[in-house]
Design a protein around this motif. Sequence first.
Motif, PDB file in Angstrom:
ATOM      1  N   LEU A 217       0.844  -1.187   0.000  1.00 45.85           N
ATOM      2  CA  LEU A 217       0.000   0.000   0.000  1.00 45.85           C
ATOM      3  C   LEU A 217       0.885   1.245   0.000  1.00 45.85           C
ATOM      4  N   GLU A 218       0.713   2.091  -0.990  1.00 49.13           N
ATOM      5  CA  GLU A 218       1.519   3.301  -1.122  1.00 49.13           C
ATOM      6  C   GLU A 218       0.692   4.541  -0.802  1.00 49.13           C
ATOM      7  N   GLN A 219       1.351   5.544  -0.259  1.00 48.29           N
ATOM      8  CA  GLN A 219       0.734   6.866  -0.164  1.00 48.29           C
ATOM      9  C   GLN A 219       1.071   7.621  -1.439  1.00 48.29           C
ATOM     10  N   ARG A 220       0.029   8.012  -2.151  1.00 43.92           N
ATOM     11  CA  ARG A 220       0.213   8.823  -3.350  1.00 43.92           C
ATOM     12  C   ARG A 220      -0.658  10.070  -3.251  1.00 43.92           C
ATOM     13  N   PHE A 221      -0.660  10.852  -4.328  1.00 43.04           N
ATOM     14  CA  PHE A 221      -1.349  12.133  -4.296  1.00 43.04           C
ATOM     15  C   PHE A 221      -2.240  12.276  -5.527  1.00 43.04           C
ATOM     16  N   SER A 222      -3.462  12.696  -5.270  1.00 38.89           N
ATOM     17  CA  SER A 222      -4.433  12.872  -6.341  1.00 38.89           C
ATOM     18  C   SER A 222      -4.108  14.110  -7.164  1.00 38.89           C
ATOM     19  N   TYR A 223      -4.461  14.058  -8.453  1.00 46.49           N
ATOM     20  CA  TYR A 223      -4.307  15.234  -9.304  1.00 46.49           C
ATOM     21  C   TYR A 223      -5.406  16.263  -9.053  1.00 46.49           C
ATOM     22  N   ALA A 224      -6.456  15.890  -8.345  1.00 46.97           N
ATOM     23  CA  ALA A 224      -7.574  16.808  -8.115  1.00 46.97           C
ATOM     24  C   ALA A 224      -8.199  16.517  -6.756  1.00 46.97           C
TER      25      ALA A 224
ATOM     26  N   ARG B 186       4.085   4.444 -20.037  1.00 47.28           N
ATOM     27  CA  ARG B 186       4.867   3.245 -20.370  1.00 47.28           C
ATOM     28  C   ARG B 186       4.562   2.093 -19.418  1.00 47.28           C
ATOM     29  N   ARG B 187       4.175   2.412 -18.195  1.00 46.61           N
ATOM     30  CA  ARG B 187       3.913   1.388 -17.183  1.00 46.61           C
ATOM     31  C   ARG B 187       2.788   0.445 -17.599  1.00 46.61           C
ATOM     32  N   TRP B 188       1.918   0.892 -18.490  1.00 44.04           N
ATOM     33  CA  TRP B 188       0.800   0.044 -18.906  1.00 44.04           C
ATOM     34  C   TRP B 188       1.268  -1.221 -19.625  1.00 44.04           C
ATOM     35  N   SER B 189       2.405  -1.183 -20.273  1.00 44.74           N
ATOM     36  CA  SER B 189       2.923  -2.387 -20.935  1.00 44.74           C
ATOM     37  C   SER B 189       3.186  -3.491 -19.924  1.00 44.74           C
ATOM     38  N   ASP B 190       3.797  -3.142 -18.789  1.00 45.78           N
ATOM     39  CA  ASP B 190       4.078  -4.140 -17.755  1.00 45.78           C
ATOM     40  C   ASP B 190       2.794  -4.654 -17.118  1.00 45.78           C
ATOM     41  N   ARG B 191       1.844  -3.760 -16.904  1.00 42.96           N
ATOM     42  CA  ARG B 191       0.599  -4.174 -16.259  1.00 42.96           C
ATOM     43  C   ARG B 191      -0.182  -5.171 -17.110  1.00 42.96           C
ATOM     44  N   LEU B 192      -0.271  -4.890 -18.394  1.00 40.87           N
ATOM     45  CA  LEU B 192      -1.192  -5.631 -19.253  1.00 40.87           C
ATOM     46  C   LEU B 192      -0.510  -6.648 -20.151  1.00 40.87           C
TER      47      LEU B 192
ATOM     48  N   PHE C  31      -5.053  -5.986 -11.040  1.00 38.37           N
ATOM     49  CA  PHE C  31      -5.901  -5.132 -10.209  1.00 38.37           C
ATOM     50  C   PHE C  31      -5.189  -3.824  -9.895  1.00 38.37           C
ATOM     51  N   MET C  32      -5.945  -2.736  -9.938  1.00 38.07           N
ATOM     52  CA  MET C  32      -5.458  -1.427  -9.508  1.00 38.07           C
ATOM     53  C   MET C  32      -6.519  -0.826  -8.592  1.00 38.07           C
ATOM     54  N   ILE C  33      -6.118  -0.444  -7.377  1.00 38.09           N
ATOM     55  CA  ILE C  33      -7.053   0.099  -6.396  1.00 38.09           C
ATOM     56  C   ILE C  33      -6.463   1.385  -5.833  1.00 38.09           C
ATOM     57  N   MET C  34      -7.281   2.435  -5.787  1.00 43.75           N
ATOM     58  CA  MET C  34      -6.766   3.737  -5.354  1.00 43.75           C
ATOM     59  C   MET C  34      -7.901   4.639  -4.892  1.00 43.75           C
ATOM     60  N   GLY C  35      -7.554   5.670  -4.142  1.00 46.87           N
ATOM     61  CA  GLY C  35      -8.502   6.729  -3.843  1.00 46.87           C
ATOM     62  C   GLY C  35      -8.474   7.761  -4.956  1.00 46.87           C
ATOM     63  N   ASP C  36      -9.624   8.378  -5.213  1.00 42.32           N
ATOM     64  CA  ASP C  36      -9.641   9.430  -6.238  1.00 42.32           C
ATOM     65  C   ASP C  36      -9.249  10.782  -5.651  1.00 42.32           C
TER      66      ASP C  36
ATOM     67  N   VAL D   2      -3.830   9.880  -0.951  1.00 45.05           N
ATOM     68  CA  VAL D   2      -4.699   8.752  -1.293  1.00 45.05           C
ATOM     69  C   VAL D   2      -3.917   7.441  -1.269  1.00 45.05           C
ATOM     70  N   PRO D   3      -4.619   6.332  -1.043  1.00 44.52           N
ATOM     71  CA  PRO D   3      -3.971   5.019  -1.120  1.00 44.52           C
ATOM     72  C   PRO D   3      -3.837   4.565  -2.567  1.00 44.52           C
ATOM     73  N   PHE D   4      -2.818   3.759  -2.813  1.00 43.47           N
ATOM     74  CA  PHE D   4      -2.620   3.179  -4.142  1.00 43.47           C
ATOM     75  C   PHE D   4      -1.974   1.813  -3.974  1.00 43.47           C
ATOM     76  N   VAL D   5      -2.539   0.816  -4.635  1.00 47.65           N
ATOM     77  CA  VAL D   5      -1.956  -0.526  -4.633  1.00 47.65           C
ATOM     78  C   VAL D   5      -2.341  -1.206  -5.936  1.00 47.65           C
ATOM     79  N   GLU D   6      -1.445  -2.013  -6.464  1.00 49.29           N
ATOM     80  CA  GLU D   6      -1.740  -2.739  -7.692  1.00 49.29           C
ATOM     81  C   GLU D   6      -0.961  -4.042  -7.716  1.00 49.29           C
ATOM     82  N   GLY D   7      -1.446  -4.975  -8.541  1.00 45.66           N
ATOM     83  CA  GLY D   7      -0.752  -6.244  -8.686  1.00 45.66           C
ATOM     84  C   GLY D   7      -1.644  -7.289  -9.327  1.00 45.66           C
TER      85      GLY D   7
END
Length: 286
Positions: free
Chosen positions: A32-39, A73-79, A243-248, A272-277
Amino acid sequence: MPRNLIFITYDSCRFDSARAAKAPNLAKLGELEQRFSYASWTAPSHYTFLMGLVPHSSPAHVYASDVYKNDFRRWSDRLDIPDLRFETFLPQLSLAGMLKKHGYRTVARVSMPVLNPFTVLNNAFDDYRLMPDHNDFKGMVDEIGFSRDQPSFHFFNLGETHYPYMLRDNELPHISGLHGVAKTLAAGGDAGGMAQKGSDMDAETFFASDLLKGLHAQQIACVEYLDGLLGALFDKAPPDTWFMIMGDHGEAFGEDGFFGHGPVMHPKVFEVPFVEGLRPRKASVF
């Protein structure tokens, strides 16, 4: 075949709520990462998500343009799709549009009325619906389906973590001066998390009260409730699902005299929280 993608937003969920919650399924997905919303508000945040950007980590000593390029570019690794980059998303700058070009079925279920199907967010989706209730992640999980022959993109906006942090009608927080706002939201309105005028208590008393601590605790409880449903979703999803889960955006619970989000410039509104995998092998039951 490319990976399935499930993109989930916990509306209004700030980072420390997700961190404080007992959420074993969220933990199984990744760190679980602490990230920051654009809005600071639902609609513009989701517009950013559907461009293909996610909450940022506010890195120092870098050019903003490099952050954007790396995110795309990160989308290549995800998908597991080679050579995805910013140019791949042009000209629409649409995540759903890009995925449709790669053969995906695109599905959205949203909880907040500001994201309804008549907005510009409903672009390049095969199936986009506003849920009848703003707190029905269970309904989304119950109806989800997957094809063996076509990858899918499911975009879910969850309202349980939005004010009034409600799980069922009989669990509305009965708070003088705020209960009317809760009823409005339950009926599909959006008060932006702001207290109504005409409250039985003055503003100074309200913002210094323990009531806001109780609301924060209610949001944490909602994250824990969602985690059980997340486990059910893990069990339904194919193994090769990202899966990608985050706060808006976050929420202020009385810090420095602020409550809510939107026209509120406070750090807690952007944390906001951010987690993916990849889908965990086995969900946690509790």
